[in-house]
Design an enzyme around this catalytic site. Structure first.
Site, PDB file in Angstrom:
ATOM      1  N   GLN A  27     -30.460 -81.467  50.142  1.00 13.01           N
ATOM      2  CA  GLN A  27     -30.101 -80.473  49.129  1.00 13.01           C
ATOM      3  C   GLN A  27     -31.298 -79.604  48.785  1.00 13.01           C
ATOM      4  O   GLN A  27     -32.429 -80.088  48.726  1.00 13.01           O
ATOM      5  CB  GLN A  27     -29.635 -81.169  47.848  1.00 13.01           C
ATOM      6  CG  GLN A  27     -28.276 -81.827  47.933  1.00 13.01           C
ATOM      7  CD  GLN A  27     -27.869 -82.398  46.587  1.00 13.01           C
ATOM      8  OE1 GLN A  27     -28.642 -83.100  45.954  1.00 13.01           O
ATOM      9  NE2 GLN A  27     -26.652 -82.096  46.154  1.00 13.01           N
ATOM     10  N   HIS A  73     -34.640 -78.268  39.243  1.00 10.94           N
ATOM     11  CA  HIS A  73     -34.318 -78.516  37.837  1.00 10.94           C
ATOM     12  C   HIS A  73     -35.284 -77.741  36.960  1.00 10.94           C
ATOM     13  O   HIS A  73     -36.477 -77.633  37.261  1.00 10.94           O
ATOM     14  CB  HIS A  73     -34.388 -80.014  37.523  1.00 10.94           C
ATOM     15  CG  HIS A  73     -33.344 -80.804  38.245  1.00 10.94           C
ATOM     16  ND1 HIS A  73     -33.563 -81.357  39.486  1.00 10.94           N
ATOM     17  CD2 HIS A  73     -32.060 -81.093  37.917  1.00 10.94           C
ATOM     18  CE1 HIS A  73     -32.467 -81.969  39.889  1.00 10.94           C
ATOM     19  NE2 HIS A  73     -31.540 -81.826  38.970  1.00 10.94           N
TER      20      HIS A  73
END
Length: 672
Positions: free
Chosen positions: A416, A420
């Protein structure tokens, strides 16, 4: 809607635009590619599964494509044909735009089930909904073949020709149970038990066959154009999607209002088949999935790895420029970490079994989020440090049923492009806007400039107070408005832990692919009790934003393969130039040219030991952007004769000029 333009010129192109987001297919872009089909197609359609109480989420209601105001010249765009001034349009309706079509498809499912049970009396029926481009029905019977499909279609044609009425009947639950018991249909009994209403609806086809169903249907079978119906394939499907339940035979069919629509759809299917990333991945030697290693585990071959390397390098460079810090974190962690995060409670079925190491249980990671939180917690954070942005190309492992695995689109291990952001409440809007800008910058790089955007709001069950939900949702909405992107509101479609923005990219066939997502999270900061110190030296909870741009590298690579049909633009192609000697006597000079190209950052190789026409054909098959032919004259003049896959013959040029032109085209994302 799917629009087919019949070309007025002798040159052919194709453009599909569609708004479904089925499991593996998605939908449109205004990138025009050189294609063999003499059609120019735009597809926009809705995916809706429905039979009685069955339904699946549709994306057509939120299909909004946004053009960026400035689109860079892409190598893919260089593959366009001349503008066509005259077109004849064929509009393909969708289940949403045409209730007539929806009724036809639903009725076709019933007619097919009736035909199957006439031909195979022991077959047990289950469910048969309409779907994006047609219908299916699941049967409990012995495996079927293509020959069986022809028999079934012939029987369907006979039923359609009889012009039988489809009659709606309402009965009590007890009466429905009695009838199902009489005909010994166990799956229908299970369906009946799941229906909450006391009044049960049944649809009859004449007086020959009936099924539990809420409708809608056509008035008679004669309303179905049998020449606009085709049975497409048979696949295995577990009852209720449960691998512990019986394996059923699922027959897929497509149905349209007339023959012309069916032909247009079949052209679309053929083009999608030509672009299938699994076939191209094998033919171009890009990747494989080895049975000896296990299903859903991807082996990146040297050429595929080069493309991945280019993607990763650009991704990292762009993130650093946008103020992110890069991370590398472990692939496993103690099971306790996943208990704190809640994954063991809510995501266990997608996680692999735990490993016992020195009397402690460890777990392969299904997500990267908890790791990034641990990095955040390594020291005390101050409000002055915000926003904190961390990003990682993190490989995760998720259990998928073997029957659901599909090339690069559904795998068990994937990387992925995860990031964040930890920030303050009043920073949410600016951070979201920054993510939108970053997303656009990256997607434009790879030739994607039309998107479908959805803003999903608070669901019924959620964590966090009303005030923070309102602030976060308003921040997402304001960021989208500020960006100038069109979007649709998906009321109640947010995650339980926060609102989100989902973005689907549109490929050259007009299919939409879910890649980018931005999610505000009120849950994990609370679970991990992460804090910062505010201006009053008090501990406060930060806002956490999850985001991904490409989704996963594997899936994005599969999309790229199909988007370009394996014809990668020059800057992205694993081999940019292939040097071809007329005879092996020129091999030494070819090797010298190749070394010079490589020393200047150009991906080049030599191919020889075949006649020149075959070497050229092989380079064409391998979709090499540039071929440099070397004969005796080229050696004498210290030149090469260059042929471009997209630009044709470019003539003879010296090596330095050849290198300069390749590097310039690569830097500017254009072709030679």
């Amino acid at each position: 809607m799917l629009v087919v333009h019949k070309m007025a010129s002798t040159t052919s192109s194709i453009f599909f635009s569609s708004s479904s987001s089925s499991l593996f297919l998605s939908k449109p872009t205004s990138l025009f590619l050189r294609l063999p089909l003499k059609r120019f197609v735009s597809v926009s359609s809705q995916l809706r599964y429905g039979h009685a109480a069955l339904s699946a989420s549709s994306t057509a209601a939120s299909a909004v494509a946004t053009e960026s105001t400035q689109t860079p010249t892409l190598d893919g765009a260089e593959q366009t044909q001349n503008t066509v001034e005259e077109t004849e349009k064929i509009v393909l309706p969708t289940n949403k735009s045409s209730e007539k079509l929806l009724r036809i498809r639903h009725s076709c499912a019933h007619v097919m089930a009736m035909a199957v049970q006439k031909l195979y009396p022991d077959a047990k029926v289950t469910i048969g909904p309409w779907i994006e481009n047609g219908f299916y029905y699941d049967f409990d019977l012995e495996p079927l073949t293509d020959r069986d499909l022809k028999r079934i279609k012939k029987e369907m044609d006979r039923i359609i020709g009889k012009n039988l009425p489809l009659i709606r009947e309402e009965v009590s639950r007890d009466e429905a149970e009695r009838r199902i018991t009489t005909i010994k249909e166990p799956y229908k009994m299970e369906i009946l038990e799941s229906i909450k209403e006391d009044t049960i609806t049944i649809y009859h086809i004449g007086d020959e066959w009936w099924d539990l169903c809420a409708g809608p249907h056509v008035e008679t079978t004669g309303k179905i154009n049998k020449k606009a119906v085709e049975l497409e394939s048979v696949a295995g499907a577990y009852w209720r999607g449960d691998e512990k339940r019986p394996m059923l035979q699922r027959i897929y069919g497509t149905a349209w209002e007339n023959e012309e629509q069916l032909k247009a759809y079949l052209h679309f299917k053929e083009e999608a088949k030509r672009r299938d990333h699994r076939r191209l991945g094998h033919d171009l030697d890009l990747f494989s999935i080895q049975d000896e290693a296990g299903g859903g585990l991807v082996f990146w071959h040297p050429k595929g790895s080069i493309v991945r390397h280019i993607i990763e390098d650009f991704w990292k460079k762009t993130h650093l420029e946008h103020g992110y810090d890069l991370l590398y974190t472990p692939h496993v962690a103690k099971a306790e970490l996943w208990k704190i995060s809640g994954h063991l409670d809510f995501y266990r079925e997608n996680m692999y079994d735990q490993m016992n190491i020195e009397d402690e249980h460890y777990q392969l990671r299904p997500m990267n989020c908890p790791y990034h939180i641990l990095v955040y917690q390594r020291k005390r954070q101050s409000y002055r440090d915000f926003p904190i942005r961390v990003a990682e190309l993190g490989t995760v492992y998720r259990y998928e049923l073997s029957g659901s695995l599909h090339g690069l689109f559904r795998v068990r291990g994937f990387t992925q492009d995860d990031a964040h952001i930890f920030c303050l409440e009043d920073q949410i809007k600016n951070e979201i806007r920054g993510v939108l800008d970053l997303t656009e910058e990256i997607l434009l790089k790879f030739g994607f400039h039309k998107y479908e955007v959805n803003l999903s709001t608070r669901p019924e069950k959620s964590v966090g107070g009303d005030d923070i939900w309102e602030k976060a949702t308003s921040a997402l909405r304001d960021a989208l408005d500020d960006k100038g992107w069109s979007y649709q509101i998906d009321e109640g479609g947010g995650a339980f832990y926060g609102p989100k923005i989902d973005l689907k990219i549109e490929d050259a066939l007009g299919r939409k692919w879910q890649c980018s997502t931005i999610q505000v999270d009120f849950n994990l900061p609370q679970r991990f009790d992460i804090t910062y110190v505010d201006s009053n030296s008090e501990k406060k909870r930060p806002i956490m934003i999850h985001r991904a741009v490409l989704g996963s590298l594997e899936r994005f690579f599969g999309v790229l393969i199909e988007h370009y049909a394996g014809d990668f633009p020059l800057w992205l192609s694993p081999i940019q130039a292939r040097i071809l000697p007329v005879t092996d006597t020129q091999l030494e000079y070819c090797n010298e040219v190749t070394r010079k190209l490589k020393n200047n950052g150009i991906r080049a190789e030599v191919c020889h030991s075949e006649r020149l026409p075959k070497l050229i054909r092989n380079a064409e098959k391998q979709k090499i952007p540039l071929m440099a032919v070397v004969g005796a004259k080229e050696i004498d003049t210290q030149t090469v004769t260059v042929r471009s896959r997209f630009g044709g013959e470019l003539g003879t040029m010296n090596i330095d000029d050849f290198i300069s032109r390749i590097n310039s085209a690569t830097d500017n994302r254009t072709s030679l």
